[in-house]
Design a protein around this motif. Sequence first.
Motif, PDB file in Angstrom:
ATOM      1  N   LEU A  58     -40.928  23.686 -52.910  1.00 30.66           N
ATOM      2  CA  LEU A  58     -40.819  23.920 -54.462  1.00 30.66           C
ATOM      3  C   LEU A  58     -41.116  22.537 -54.826  1.00 30.66           C
ATOM      4  CD1 LEU A  58     -38.095  26.577 -55.143  1.00 30.66           C
ATOM      5  CD2 LEU A  58     -40.818  26.691 -55.232  1.00 30.66           C
ATOM      6  N   ASN A  59     -40.808  21.435 -54.427  1.00 29.16           N
ATOM      7  CA  ASN A  59     -40.873  19.916 -54.988  1.00 29.16           C
ATOM      8  C   ASN A  59     -42.156  19.498 -54.693  1.00 29.16           C
ATOM      9  OD1 ASN A  59     -38.170  20.064 -55.887  1.00 29.16           O
ATOM     10  ND2 ASN A  59     -37.391  18.688 -54.163  1.00 29.16           N
ATOM     11  N   VAL A  60     -42.754  19.912 -53.549  1.00 28.98           N
ATOM     12  CA  VAL A  60     -44.239  19.544 -53.233  1.00 28.98           C
ATOM     13  C   VAL A  60     -44.948  20.315 -54.299  1.00 28.98           C
ATOM     14  CG1 VAL A  60     -46.251  19.707 -51.720  1.00 28.98           C
ATOM     15  CG2 VAL A  60     -43.976  19.112 -50.809  1.00 28.98           C
ATOM     16  N   GLY A  61     -44.761  21.232 -54.627  1.00 23.26           N
ATOM     17  CA  GLY A  61     -45.422  22.297 -55.755  1.00 23.26           C
ATOM     18  C   GLY A  61     -45.082  21.583 -56.941  1.00 23.26           C
ATOM     19  N   THR A  62     -44.370  21.131 -57.469  1.00 27.51           N
ATOM     20  CA  THR A  62     -43.812  20.320 -58.506  1.00 27.51           C
ATOM     21  C   THR A  62     -44.795  19.189 -58.685  1.00 27.51           C
ATOM     22  OG1 THR A  62     -41.676  21.064 -59.082  1.00 27.51           O
ATOM     23  CG2 THR A  62     -42.079  19.170 -60.194  1.00 27.51           C
ATOM     24  N   ALA A  63     -44.622  18.242 -57.461  1.00 24.87           N
ATOM     25  CA  ALA A  63     -45.643  16.996 -57.426  1.00 24.87           C
ATOM     26  C   ALA A  63     -47.052  17.304 -57.772  1.00 24.87           C
ATOM     27  CB  ALA A  63     -45.111  16.330 -56.183  1.00 24.87           C
ATOM     28  N   LEU A  64     -47.805  18.350 -56.822  1.00 19.56           N
ATOM     29  CA  LEU A  64     -48.784  18.857 -56.970  1.00 19.56           C
ATOM     30  C   LEU A  64     -49.286  19.270 -58.346  1.00 19.56           C
ATOM     31  CD1 LEU A  64     -49.146  20.964 -53.763  1.00 19.56           C
ATOM     32  CD2 LEU A  64     -50.225  18.725 -54.112  1.00 19.56           C
ATOM     33  N   ALA A  65     -48.410  20.060 -58.929  1.00 10.35           N
ATOM     34  CA  ALA A  65     -48.887  20.527 -60.451  1.00 10.35           C
ATOM     35  C   ALA A  65     -48.934  19.487 -61.319  1.00 10.35           C
ATOM     36  CB  ALA A  65     -47.551  21.458 -60.924  1.00 10.35           C
ATOM     37  N   ALA A  66     -48.178  18.323 -61.213  1.00  9.73           N
ATOM     38  CA  ALA A  66     -48.358  16.938 -61.981  1.00  9.73           C
ATOM     39  C   ALA A  66     -49.708  16.301 -62.189  1.00  9.73           C
ATOM     40  CB  ALA A  66     -47.186  16.080 -61.560  1.00  9.73           C
ATOM     41  N   VAL A  67     -50.306  16.687 -60.996  1.00 12.69           N
ATOM     42  CA  VAL A  67     -51.675  16.392 -61.122  1.00 12.69           C
ATOM     43  C   VAL A  67     -52.808  17.313 -61.135  1.00 12.69           C
ATOM     44  CG1 VAL A  67     -51.170  14.206 -59.909  1.00 12.69           C
ATOM     45  CG2 VAL A  67     -51.898  15.772 -58.429  1.00 12.69           C
ATOM     46  N   GLY A  68     -52.479  18.432 -61.650  1.00 16.88           N
ATOM     47  CA  GLY A  68     -53.403  19.599 -61.761  1.00 16.88           C
ATOM     48  C   GLY A  68     -53.877  20.310 -60.364  1.00 16.88           C
ATOM     49  N   ALA A  69     -53.025  19.952 -59.334  1.00 12.04           N
ATOM     50  CA  ALA A  69     -53.088  20.726 -58.243  1.00 12.04           C
ATOM     51  C   ALA A  69     -52.149  21.632 -57.965  1.00 12.04           C
ATOM     52  CB  ALA A  69     -53.414  19.701 -56.958  1.00 12.04           C
ATOM     53  N   SER A  70     -52.237  22.349 -56.681  1.00  9.84           N
ATOM     54  CA  SER A  70     -51.438  23.553 -56.183  1.00  9.84           C
ATOM     55  C   SER A  70     -51.654  23.459 -54.700  1.00  9.84           C
ATOM     56  CB  SER A  70     -51.729  24.967 -56.925  1.00  9.84           C
ATOM     57  OG  SER A  70     -53.097  25.167 -55.989  1.00  9.84           O
ATOM     58  N   PHE A  71     -50.800  24.164 -54.070  1.00  6.69           N
ATOM     59  CA  PHE A  71     -50.947  24.360 -52.675  1.00  6.69           C
ATOM     60  C   PHE A  71     -52.365  24.908 -52.153  1.00  6.69           C
ATOM     61  CE2 PHE A  71     -46.261  24.050 -52.269  1.00  6.69           C
ATOM     62  CZ  PHE A  71     -45.956  23.226 -50.850  1.00  6.69           C
ATOM     63  N   ASP A  72     -53.074  25.703 -53.129  1.00  2.00           N
ATOM     64  CA  ASP A  72     -54.381  25.916 -52.672  1.00  2.00           C
ATOM     65  C   ASP A  72     -55.351  25.062 -52.265  1.00  2.00           C
ATOM     66  OD1 ASP A  72     -53.684  28.626 -52.918  1.00  2.00           O
ATOM     67  OD2 ASP A  72     -54.397  28.772 -55.073  1.00  2.00           O
ATOM     68  N   ASP A  73     -54.752  23.549 -52.998  1.00  2.00           N
ATOM     69  CA  ASP A  73     -55.704  22.459 -52.883  1.00  2.00           C
ATOM     70  C   ASP A  73     -55.125  21.630 -51.625  1.00  2.00           C
ATOM     71  OD1 ASP A  73     -56.952  22.692 -55.152  1.00  2.00           O
ATOM     72  OD2 ASP A  73     -55.388  22.460 -56.278  1.00  2.00           O
ATOM     73  N   VAL A  74     -54.153  21.931 -50.970  1.00  3.05           N
ATOM     74  CA  VAL A  74     -53.462  21.203 -49.744  1.00  3.05           C
ATOM     75  C   VAL A  74     -54.422  21.263 -48.520  1.00  3.05           C
ATOM     76  CG1 VAL A  74     -51.597  20.716 -48.304  1.00  3.05           C
ATOM     77  CG2 VAL A  74     -51.107  21.158 -50.636  1.00  3.05           C
ATOM     78  N   ALA A  75     -54.780  20.242 -48.168  1.00  4.05           N
ATOM     79  CA  ALA A  75     -55.712  20.077 -46.835  1.00  4.05           C
ATOM     80  C   ALA A  75     -54.772  20.041 -45.560  1.00  4.05           C
ATOM     81  CB  ALA A  75     -56.663  18.798 -46.975  1.00  4.05           C
ATOM     82  N   LYS A  76     -53.467  19.474 -45.632  1.00  4.88           N
ATOM     83  CA  LYS A  76     -52.533  19.111 -44.547  1.00  4.88           C
ATOM     84  C   LYS A  76     -51.070  18.842 -45.078  1.00  4.88           C
ATOM     85  CE  LYS A  76     -52.152  16.892 -40.193  1.00  4.88           C
ATOM     86  NZ  LYS A  76     -50.791  16.855 -40.195  1.00  4.88           N
ATOM     87  N   LEU A  77     -50.340  19.529 -44.302  1.00  2.00           N
ATOM     88  CA  LEU A  77     -48.844  19.220 -44.258  1.00  2.00           C
ATOM     89  C   LEU A  77     -48.335  18.609 -43.160  1.00  2.00           C
ATOM     90  CD1 LEU A  77     -47.852  22.767 -45.915  1.00  2.00           C
ATOM     91  CD2 LEU A  77     -47.627  20.646 -46.992  1.00  2.00           C
ATOM     92  N   THR A  78     -47.354  17.687 -43.537  1.00  2.00           N
ATOM     93  CA  THR A  78     -46.313  17.136 -42.402  1.00  2.00           C
ATOM     94  C   THR A  78     -45.042  17.449 -42.807  1.00  2.00           C
ATOM     95  OG1 THR A  78     -48.160  15.331 -41.967  1.00  2.00           O
ATOM     96  CG2 THR A  78     -45.964  15.368 -40.946  1.00  2.00           C
ATOM     97  N   VAL A  79     -44.449  17.980 -41.759  1.00  2.70           N
ATOM     98  CA  VAL A  79     -42.916  18.512 -41.995  1.00  2.70           C
ATOM     99  C   VAL A  79     -42.016  18.111 -40.852  1.00  2.70           C
ATOM    100  CG1 VAL A  79     -41.612  20.487 -42.143  1.00  2.70           C
ATOM    101  CG2 VAL A  79     -43.877  20.810 -43.019  1.00  2.70           C
ATOM    102  N   TYR A  80     -40.991  17.117 -41.503  1.00  3.24           N
ATOM    103  CA  TYR A  80     -39.961  16.714 -40.444  1.00  3.24           C
ATOM    104  C   TYR A  80     -38.648  17.649 -40.501  1.00  3.24           C
ATOM    105  CZ  TYR A  80     -43.416  12.864 -40.913  1.00  3.24           C
ATOM    106  OH  TYR A  80     -44.397  12.277 -41.193  1.00  3.24           O
TER     107      TYR A  80
END
Length: 135
Positions: A58-80
Amino acid sequence: MAVTLMNPGGLPQIPVYRQVSIATGSKLVFVAGQVAWDVEGVTVGEGDLAAQVERSYLNVGTALAAVGASFDDVAKLTVYVVDWAPDKMPLFLEGVARASAKLGTTPMAPGTLIGVATLDVPDHLVEVEATAIID
């Protein structure tokens, strides 16, 4: 949409995941690793992997929304994930599903899940970073 996700033939066909992203946009967006903090910096879901995965996404989603993006625009995730073991996958996927329901999308772009000994704050169990492409 600047990112198209696909599972090419010859690779495993995992229903909730795509092996490849094709990016055609002109702006790269790099989202720093997001953890299970609320807006006040308080850890959400202490000791609860599913809750922390949900909040991190959800925090990633908030950061993306701040620049007019969403998870539909994500090309790569890295999860630790701290102390990762395969038996944690159901809790991880539960957290992703809960975030998906709130985001209205499935945030499962191609990515890498990396097991780590610890994160910057001992209470944090997961950190999610994203690279997105927008026009």
